[in-house]
Motif scaffolding. Structure first.
Motif, PDB file in Angstrom:
ATOM      1  N   VAL A 247     -13.789  79.116 -12.759  1.00 55.80           N
ATOM      2  CA  VAL A 247     -13.316  79.438 -11.411  1.00 55.80           C
ATOM      3  C   VAL A 247     -11.835  79.092 -11.283  1.00 55.80           C
ATOM      4  N   GLY A 248     -11.437  77.958 -11.879  1.00 52.49           N
ATOM      5  CA  GLY A 248     -10.024  77.567 -11.840  1.00 52.49           C
ATOM      6  C   GLY A 248      -9.140  78.553 -12.571  1.00 52.49           C
TER       7      GLY A 248
ATOM      8  N   ASP B 253      -6.241  92.900  -7.887  1.00 52.71           N
ATOM      9  CA  ASP B 253      -7.619  93.110  -7.435  1.00 52.71           C
ATOM     10  C   ASP B 253      -8.633  92.698  -8.495  1.00 52.71           C
ATOM     11  N   SER B 254      -8.333  92.968  -9.757  1.00 56.31           N
ATOM     12  CA  SER B 254      -9.241  92.559 -10.835  1.00 56.31           C
ATOM     13  C   SER B 254      -9.346  91.038 -10.916  1.00 56.31           C
ATOM     14  N   ALA B 255      -8.204  90.371 -10.744  1.00 57.30           N
ATOM     15  CA  ALA B 255      -8.210  88.906 -10.780  1.00 57.30           C
ATOM     16  C   ALA B 255      -9.035  88.341  -9.623  1.00 57.30           C
ATOM     17  N   ALA B 256      -8.940  88.972  -8.460  1.00 57.89           N
ATOM     18  CA  ALA B 256      -9.713  88.518  -7.303  1.00 57.89           C
ATOM     19  C   ALA B 256     -11.219  88.705  -7.549  1.00 57.89           C
TER      20      ALA B 256
ATOM     21  N   LEU C  16     -12.467  86.072  -9.890  1.00 53.46           N
ATOM     22  CA  LEU C  16     -12.607  84.786  -9.194  1.00 53.46           C
ATOM     23  C   LEU C  16     -13.918  84.741  -8.416  1.00 53.46           C
ATOM     24  N   ARG C  17     -14.234  85.829  -7.713  1.00 54.60           N
ATOM     25  CA  ARG C  17     -15.490  85.858  -6.953  1.00 54.60           C
ATOM     26  C   ARG C  17     -16.697  85.763  -7.880  1.00 54.60           C
TER      27      ARG C  17
END
Length: 392
Positions: free
Chosen positions: A137-138, A176-179, A182-183
């Motif tokens: 997650v980090g 957007d891919s990084a977000a 993360l989710r």
């Protein structure tokens, strides 16, 4: 011709004796007087005492004690027995994947609150998995921050013509891919943490621990069965067994008195459920009586109950007045002519006051209290009225 007399000389002398004739006459007179006296005595006796013959017959009749019971308002009581149980039993077992039990925090007889940890299971491996996901997650969050920064700088340069529109679109997609990553990482971490929390065996409801079937060091899984048994809020009940007729005379909410076997405690409860079915073998149903927690109540134990099922106006008689034969229960009542009459009756509840007669008497009869077993229908008696059944 000469004939000799055949009459003896002695007889001639007697017949001709005047003194002898007087003596015989006196005897006849005395005998006649005695006969007349006896006849007069016989006639006089029947004349003066003959009318009291019936009274003499009555005086020889047996004396019996009778009472007029009247009618009293009594509370119908039904006696029953049954088994004690928890009103709401809650079995508690492993919810997660299980493992080795590290600690057991409660025992049978303890009270627990809702959500309280009752036992914990080793989670060393699961903790490492959670730590790895937390690190992921980090990383995903750092990637998102970098992608967002690159996008922000590109948007400042696009107006000057240094960055093409296509580059901005590419940076936006990267952000957007990084977000999304993360989710995803956060969801995986949350799932693992939820699984790990389910390694704790917790109380689903507040209640009283009835049974404990787990020890530290034991390996448990979802197939290990019930680890703890709770009585929700500590509420108990008596599953009283009643016949069909008794079930028809009670209703939900009536008050009861329950006495557990082996104690002298009398606990108050209420009927909260009546069985809708009857056992075809025993012809009985179950009335469930709700009880508050008490140390004398042990599920699986035995108890007796007295159920109050309303009031009614009935005649009350002592047990000595009741007779029984092949035709059923009956009593003797005394009619206006002082003769015994058999009266069939139906006996209801039995209390300290006596036997409730639900049918057969209107309360105004003179009922024989004792010695009814020595009487027969039609026999004449001398009734002695007694106002109270318990009197001398």
């Amino acid at each position: 011709m000469n004939y000799e007399s055949t009459i003896p000389v002695n007889e001639i002398s007697i017949m001709d004796d005047p003194e002898q004739r007087n003596s015989n006459r006196r005897r006849l007179i005395v005998a006649a007087a005695v006969v007349v006296a006896l006849l007069a005595a016989y006639i006089g006796y029947h004349y003066f005492f003959g009318a009291s013959g019936d009274e003499e017959t009555v005086s020889q009749a047996p004396m019996v004690t009778v009472m007029t019971p009247g009618k009293q308002q009594v509370t119908r009581t039904i006696n029953a027995t049954g088994t004690l149980a928890a009103r709401r039993e809650i079995p508690v077992s492993v919810v997660g994947e299980g493992g080795r039990v590290t600690h057991v925090y409660v025992d049978a007889g303890d009270w627990v609150k809702q959500g309280q940890i009752m036992a914990s299971i080793d989670r060393s491996v699961q903790s490492q998995q959670a730590a790895g996901l937390e690190a992921s997650v980090g990383v995903a969050r750092a990637d998102l921050d970098l992608a967002q920064s690159n996008l922000d700088r590109a948007l400042k340069l696009v107006d000057r013509g240094f960055i093409a529109k296509a580059d901005v679109d590419r940076l936006t997609a990267t952000r957007d891919s990084a977000a999304a990553r993360l989710r995803l990482s956060q969801a995986q971490l949350n799932e693992t943490q939820a699984r790990n929390s389910r390694l704790n065996v917790v109380a689903p409801k507040a209640g009283f621990v009835l049974d404990r079937n787990v020890e530290p060091g034991q390996t448990v899984t979802q197939g290990s069965g019930v680890l703890f048994l709770l009585a929700q809020n500590g509420e108990m009940e008596l599953q009283a067994q009643l016949g069909e007729s008794d079930l028809a005379n009670i209703s939900v909410g009536i008050s009861t008195q329950v006495t557990p076997v082996g104690t002298d405690k009398v606990l108050t409860g209420q009927v909260w459920q009546i069985s809708p079915t009857i056992d075809p073998q025993s012809r009985q149903g179950i009335a469930r009586i709700a009880l508050s927690y008490d140390s004398a109540l042990r599920p699986g134990g035995f108890a007796s109950a007295r159920l109050q099922s309303g009031t009614s106006e009935v005649a009350i008689l002592p047990e000595s007045a009741l007779q029984n034969d092949s035709k059923g229960s009956f009593v003797y009542i005394i009619g206006s002519d002082n003769k015994a009459i058999r009266r069939d009756v139906v006996v209801g509840a039995v209390s300290s006051a006596g036997l409730s007669i639900t049918s057969g008497l209107n309360g105004n009869e003179r009922v024989v209290l004792r010695a009814g077993g020595f009487l027969s229908p039609g026999e004449t008696v001398q009734p002695k009225l007694q106002k109270k059944a318990g009197g001398a």
